[in-house]
Every structure is written in structure tokens, then in C-alpha cells.
Design an enzyme around this catalytic site. Structure first.
Site, PDB file in Angstrom:
ATOM      1  N   HIS A  18      34.225  42.840  36.308  1.00 14.66           N
ATOM      2  CA  HIS A  18      35.302  41.960  35.884  1.00 14.66           C
ATOM      3  C   HIS A  18      36.058  41.548  37.134  1.00 14.66           C
ATOM      4  CE1 HIS A  18      38.391  40.449  33.067  1.00 14.66           C
ATOM      5  NE2 HIS A  18      39.165  40.612  34.122  1.00 14.66           N
ATOM      6  N   CYS A  19      36.094  40.270  37.402  1.00 13.80           N
ATOM      7  CA  CYS A  19      36.719  39.807  38.636  1.00 13.80           C
ATOM      8  C   CYS A  19      38.091  39.225  38.344  1.00 13.80           C
ATOM      9  CB  CYS A  19      35.831  38.743  39.286  1.00 13.80           C
ATOM     10  SG  CYS A  19      36.435  38.238  40.900  1.00 13.80           S
ATOM     11  N   PRO A  20      39.167  39.857  38.791  1.00 16.26           N
ATOM     12  CA  PRO A  20      40.499  39.289  38.537  1.00 16.26           C
ATOM     13  C   PRO A  20      40.743  38.003  39.328  1.00 16.26           C
ATOM     14  CG  PRO A  20      40.662  41.316  39.832  1.00 16.26           C
ATOM     15  CD  PRO A  20      39.234  41.134  39.489  1.00 16.26           C
TER      16      PRO A  20
END
Lengths: 404, 167
Positions: free
Chosen positions: A163-165
Site C-alpha cells: 500500500h503506497c501512501p
């Protein structure tokens, strides 16, 4: 009862936010994504405003043109990564969940009272390797190989990477190539801007006769240089600083993902050490050929989204607040009567060590929890429907059998 | 039409779900493929050969969609060069095959499954996880049976149990 048509995205469980009537799908926290946008657009605007006129005149007009193209490509890849469905697997509908539960029960046999039931795992042999498929308590499915549940978005994602913020979304099967191209093109853009900033500084200094002036008036020159510096080059310095710090992280990330792609691995697998080689475990998905692996990941077929976000469905909104939650029927169903949905299965879902932490309270509270419009998998207690209404639900059929 | 009455023994059979789910077969990796093992619940309703043929055709179609070859690489590279904007006007190869699959399923339902009182659902509606066979006869007979309630000695509303009544 008021029946109205809603788009399916409005009723999707999970912690995603949707925009443009379901066309755009992102994670809930978007703050860091806005920062990414700000940094890229801000730095590039400064570059186009301050460096490009000078460079176009003194070096070549091709420089800003190429920079514009590269910038547009970076933005396209960023938006594509952030706004698309990463490969979310829809949760099991009650019938499917019941069917799977029955299969699990049949496989487990009788568990003595007080003993914990065995963990729900299915073994599959892929390419002479045993792969364990875990059961997801939130989505009520056995996760396909390489899928993982993202706790931030509360969805199972196929070929889950991470999950890439920074892009405000999960990176999975459907948007991994866009994510990779984004990091690659951003590295190129950062190097490009960094290089031409240095070139600009050098050229300005030469133009202002830095070297000559230094020879003639060594005493007063530092002050002159400083004022020139502030006048022409302060924005350049800002850009150079941003690019310098970005360079290390983004180029590093691109390098890391290039390594993963050549081995056909995901970040998730790499972190967990799934195919690290101990116990003679090898990656069953790799073609053992770097070129083939790269081709598959980057140039493979574009998978469609299996989440029908913009489809229409019936929603029955109750007049009084105390009655049942809006029940959703699939687009196949032509019935406008609320189809009673139950997830009350014969085996209670006992949280064990495999239950993700955020699923435990939801399992405990599922009995009493009043359903919210988003969560359609926690319905009220099953009620026996009127005898005349057609239904296909197994549980209510059993209940009916018991009534006579 | 005639109404099927069943003995008490029939009623005591364990109630089976009215939907049968065919799971994915992951033995070849992550490609979309469904198990061709014939489920016992469908034994009375369907030919084993017919079932296997349908599932095999579906598997072949999905394999065609996900095939890694010159054509898919070309499509990928071309799309990359246009920053994937080309997909705003063009349909991807996978989407074309999905439409083909939808047509095939509709065709199969009309010709083979509807006459047997079954409905085959497109796996794309279940996230490409399962192929489900729904029993459509239940609903019909349930209503008819209820309306004839008063005259019948035995009636049952869970019509899956060996029901073969026709209207």
C-alpha cells in the site's frame, strides 16, 4: 419502502473513497498523495518558469520540450496508479460464503468442544511447489495465490504488492506497471531537472564572469556573488535540494522494483521472505528468465476490474429507522422484495491466530451490530420470509422445512 | 402441468444449497482456470460430459485472454508509448475476450441449462472466483405448490430435493 437505483460503488464494503461517480477509486487517507502532487507540480513549475527560458535561449529549445513531455508522462502514470482499481477481489456473497463454510466443515470433521478448530488453509501445488492459500475472515474467501488483504483499504487485492501512501492507493495486479513506470519516469525527471539546474548554475556563473571577477576584485566579489545568487539562483537551489532528496529515494525504489520484476516477485513476498530459498522453496511464478519475467509484468495483458463500480442496483431504503438495513440484490435478481441475506452459518467464526486483528472485533460484534449502509455483510438476524415469496437461500429453506 | 408429491423419506434428505459453486483451479499458477471436477450435487441434473465441455471451453477462453505472446506484448508496448491514453478509445484484448465469454455463457444457458432448470452465472460477476450453477426450478414450483397447498397432502417448499415437476 422506497426503492431507488444506486451505483454499486456506493454499496461496496471496504475503506475506499470513490470520486466521479465511481470512475476514480482511492484509499481513504489522501494527504501524502496531495504532497506528492504538490512536490512534482511545484518543482516542475519552478523549473519551467525560471530555468527553461534561459536554457531554451542559451542551449536548445528541445530541453523544455522534452521536460514537458516527461512531466506529462509522470503525471499520467501517477494519476493512473492512484485512481485505478488495484485488483480488488469482491467479497463473497452470503451463499458463496455458506458454501465455503460447509466445505471447510466437511474437511475438518468433528472438532471436540472447547478445542480450537484447525486454521483454514488450503494447499495447492503450483509448479511442483506447495503454496498455502489462506482464508480471509473479512472477505470470507480463500485468497488466491499472491493475493493479500490490505488492512488500510480493508480489501483483498490480487497480486498485492504494497500500500503506497505516496500514491494514495494499493499497488496490485492491475496498477503495478503504472506504478513502476511512474517511479521510473519520476527518476528520469528528477535526474533531468537536477542536471539542468547544475548546468544553469554553471552557465550563469560563467556569464556573470565569476572566474574573471574573482581574479580582479577578490574582496568585494563575495557580496556581489551573493546578490546575483539570490536574484537568479535561489529557486534553482530550492529545486536542487528537492531533486537531491527525491533522487535517492525514487531511484532506489526504481532499482528495487526492477530487481523484483526481474524475479517476478512482489514487495509483499520479498518482505515476508516467501521465496527466499530456505527449505528449498522457490518462486513458482517465475519463468526463470529475466526477459520473460519483465515482459509478463510490464507488457502482459491488461486485466479488467472485477469490481463493477458503475453498475446499477436496487436499493430498498426503509421508511423507519428501526427496520432492516438496505439489502442489496445482484443485478441478476429481478425481485424488488428484500431478499433476506444471512451470514449465520452452521460454524461460528471463531477468531484464532490467523484472524487479522481488525476482523476480530467485527466478528464479535456481528451479532449485535446495526448494519450501516456500507457494510452489507453484517445483516440482522435471519427471519423466515412469507411462504409465497420465492427464495433461493439455503438457510431459509431449512427454516421453512422446520415449520411443517 | 402436474404437481409432484414426495414421500416423507424424500423430505428427510439433508437440505442442499440451491447454488453450486465451481472453484478456481490454481495448479497452473495464477491464470484464470476452473476445476473440471464434476460436483456430486449436479449428478441428477446434468451430464458429466456436458459440464466438462462447458468448463473446459471457459478455461480455454480465459487462457486466450491471458495469453502472453507477441500480440499482447505489442499491445502493451504501444499502450505504454501513448501513456495508456489509447485505452480511452480502444478496447483491450482481455475485454474483447470477456465479451466473447459472456456471449458463450448466454448461449449455453439458452441451449443447454435453461431446459434443465439451471442457470450458469458469468464468473466475472463473482470476481472471477467461482462459476455458479443456480437451480431455477425451485422458485417456480414453490409458488405453484403453495397455491395448491389446500388440496395436497404433502407439500414441500425446498424444491431442490429431486424435484422434476414441470409447469
Amino acid at each position: 419502502m422506497i426503492t431507488r437505483k444506486v451505483r454499486k460503488w456506493e454499496k461496496l464494503p471496504g475503506k475506499n473513497t470513490f470520486c466521479c461517480d465511481g470512475r476514480v477509486m482511492m484509499a481513504r487517507q489522501k494527504g501524502v498523495f496531495y504532497l506528492t502532487l504538490f512536490l512534482i507540480i511545484g518543482t516542475c513549475s519552478l523549473f519551467f518558469a525560471f530555468e527553461c527560458p534561459y536554457l531554451a535561449v542559451h542551449l536548445s529549445p528541445a530541453i523544455p520540450v522534452f521536460a514537458v513531455l516527461l512531466f506529462l508522462f509522470v503525471m499520467a502514470m501517477l494519476l493512473r496508479t492512484s485512481f485505478s482499481d488495484p485488483g480488488v477481489l469482491p467479497r463473497a456473497l452470503p451463499e458463496e460464503a455458506t458454501f465455503i463454510e460447509m466445505e471447510i466443515e466437511a474437511a475438518n470433521g468433528n472438532v471436540p468442544a472447547g478445542q480450537r478448530p484447525p486454521p483454514r488453509i488450503r494447499n495447492v501445488q503450483i509448479n511442483n511447489q506447495i503454496v498455502k492459500l489462506k482464508y480471509c475472515y473479512t472477505c470470507k474467501i480463500f485468497r488466491p495465490p499472491r493475493a493479500s488483504h490490505c488492512s488500510i483499504c480493508d480489501n483483498c487485492v490480487d497480486r498485492f504488492d504494497h500500500h503506497c501512501p505516496w500514491v494514495g492507493n494499493c499497488v496490485g495486479k492491475r496498477n503495478y506497471r503504472y506504478f513502476y513506470l511512474f517511479t521510473l519516469s519520476l527518476s528520469l525527471l528528477t535526474i533531468y531537472i537536477f542536471t539542468f539546474d547544475i548546468v544553469h548554475v554553471v552557465m550563469r556563473s560563467v556569464d556573470n564572469g565569476f572566474l574573471n571577477t574573482l581574479k580582479e576584485t577578490p574582496g568585494t566579489y563575495p557580496l556581489l556573488f551573493l546578490s546575483d545568487f539570490l536574484e537568479y539562483l535561489s529557486f534553482t537551489v530550492l529545486e536542487v535540494l528537492v531533486c537531491f532528496f527525491t533522487l535517492w529515494s525514487v531511484v532506489g525504489l526504481t532499482g528495487f522494483h526492477t530487481y523484483l520484476i526481474s524475479l517476478n516477485q512482489t514487495t509483499n513476498e520479498d518482505i515476508k521472505g516467501s521465496w527466499s530459498g530456505k527449505n528449498r522453496v522457490q518462486n513458482p511464478y517465475s519463468h526463470k528468465n529475466i526477459v520473460k519475467n519483465c515482459c509478463e509484468v510490464l507488457c502482459g495483458p491488461t486485466y479488467p476490474s472485477v469490481l463493477d463500480r458503475r453498475g446499477l442496483m436496487q436499493e430498498d431504503s426503509p421508511v423507519s429507522a428501526a427496520s432492516a438495513a438496505p439489502s442489496s440484490s445482484s443485478s441478476n435478481s429481478s425481485s424488488s422484495n428484500p431478499v433476506p441475506q444471512t451470514t449465520k452459518t452452521t460454524a461460528p467464526l471463531i477468531p484464532n491466530e490467523h484472524t487479522p486483528d481488525d476482523a476480530k472485533p467485527s466478528i464479535a460484534a456481528s451479532a449485535e451490530k446495526s448494519p450501516s449502509p456500507r457494510e452489507e455483510h453484517h445483516p440482522p438476524a435471519p427471519k423466515v420470509p412469507p411462504l409465497a415469496s420465492p427464495e433461493t437461500d439455503a438457510e431459509t429453506s431449512i427454516a421453512k422445512d422446520k415449520t411443517h | 402441468f402436474f404437481v409432484q408429491t414426495h414421500s416423507l423419506q424424500d423430505l428427510q434428505q439433508p437440505a442442499v444449497s440451491s447454488k453450486v459453486f465451481i472453484q478456481r483451479d490454481y495448479s497452473s499458477g495464477t491464470i484464470c482456470k476452473f476445476q473440471t471436477k464434476f460436483p456430486s450435487e449436479l449428478e441428477s441434473r446434468l451430464d458429466k460430459q456436458q459440464f466438462e465441455e462447458t468448463i473446459q471451453t471457459l478455461n480455454n477462453l480465459y487462457a486466450e485472454a491471458e495469453k502472453l505472446g507477441g500480440k499482447s506484448y505489442l499491445e502493451g508496448c504501444l499502450a505504454c508509448l501513448t501513456a495508456y491514453t489509447i485505452f480511452l478509445c480502444m478496447e483491450t484484448h482481455y475485454e474483447k475476450v470477456l465479451k466473447k465469454i459472456a456471449r458463450y455463457i448466454k448461449d449455453q444457458n439458452e441451449k443447454i441449462y435453461a431446459p434443465r432448470g439451471l442457470l450458469l452465472t458469468d464468473p466475472i460477476e463473482r470476481g472471477l472466483r467461482v462459476v455458479s450453477f443456480t437451480n431455477t426450478l425451485c422458485n417456480h414450483n414453490t409458488e405453484i405448490n403453495f397455491r395448491l397447498l389446500l388440496g395436497c397432502k404433502y407439500f414441500h417448499l425446498n424444491a431442490w430435493l429431486g424435484c422434476s415437476g414441470r409447469v
